[in-house]
Write an enzyme that holds these catalytic residues in place. Structure first.
Site, short mmCIF file in Angstrom:
data_model
loop_
_atom_site.label_atom_id
_atom_site.label_comp_id
_atom_site.label_asym_id
_atom_site.label_seq_id
_atom_site.Cartn_x
_atom_site.Cartn_y
_atom_site.Cartn_z
N LYS A 252 2.83 -2.61 5.90
CA LYS A 252 3.01 -2.54 4.45
C LYS A 252 4.45 -2.15 4.08
CE LYS A 252 -0.78 -4.24 3.46
NZ LYS A 252 -0.75 -5.52 2.74
N SER B 52 0.84 -1.19 0.00
CA SER B 52 0.00 0.00 0.00
C SER B 52 0.87 1.24 0.00
CB SER B 52 -0.89 0.01 1.25
OG SER B 52 -1.53 1.26 1.41
N TYR C 250 -1.00 -0.05 10.08
CA TYR C 250 -1.19 -0.65 8.76
C TYR C 250 0.00 -0.28 7.86
CZ TYR C 250 -3.34 -1.66 4.24
OH TYR C 250 -3.61 -2.13 2.98
#
Length: 182
Positions: A100, A83, A96
């Site tokens: 990533k 991401s 998150y």
């Protein structure tokens, strides 16, 4: 079907795939979770472990299960879906993003380790893509992520077909000289 956070289920997935198709030529690691939206200070140990286990450790396990057979054949392609959150800071998606960024480093490491066996390992790091997973970002007109996306050069949310096209390119002969890239 399997839960990627459970090693024995990943092993069953790999074994069933090989039983059905004889081998795995292309591995796409795309599963992820993001159960927390907020500053890092609010992340519990349980949530941290769930995100890192699902988003990073499962990719590590799956690659270790699949790449040795690719190496025997001297051919294969791995695509890890990451991401844009892995390359930019965030006050709401920090955990998150951390997972990533780890996926991006895993990609680089695997490219170096397995490149001599003609295995290409690359990473896709899209921005906001209109999926159910990202609904909280694109369904809220006041979302900072949506506003940032609308400020980007294309001024729109991406589609799954656009990401799939990049994966197909990286897995094909046309992408056969690209490895270790995000």
């Amino acid at each position: 079907p399997c839960h990627v956070g459970r090693k024995e289920e990943l092993k069953s997935l790999v074994d069933a795939t090989i039983a059905q198709w004889g081998r795995i030529d292309i591995l796409v690691c795309n599963a992820a979770v993001n159960p927390y939206y907020g500053p890092s200070l609010g992340v519990s140990d349980e949530v941290y472990e769930r995100v890192m286990d699902t988003n990073v450790k499962s990719n590590f396990w799956l690659c270790n299960m699949v790449l040795p057979a690719m190496a025997e054949r001297k051919d294969g392609a791995v695509i890890i879906v990451s991401s844009i959150a892995g390359v930019q800071g965030s006050d709401r998606l920090g955990l998150y993003g951390l997972s990533k960024a780890a996926d991006m480093q895993l990609t680089r490491n695997l490219a170096v380790e397995w490149g001599p066996h003609n295995i290409r390992t690359n990473c896709l790091a899209p921005g906001v893509i209109k999926t159910e997973f990202s609904r909280a970002l694109w369904d809220n007109p006041n979302s900072a992520s949506l506003q940032a996306t609308l400020q980007s050069p294309l001024q729109r949310i991406g589609t799954t077909d656009e990401v799939a096209g990049a994966a197909v390119f990286l897995a094909s002969a046309a992408g056969s000289f690209i490895t270790g890239q995000t």
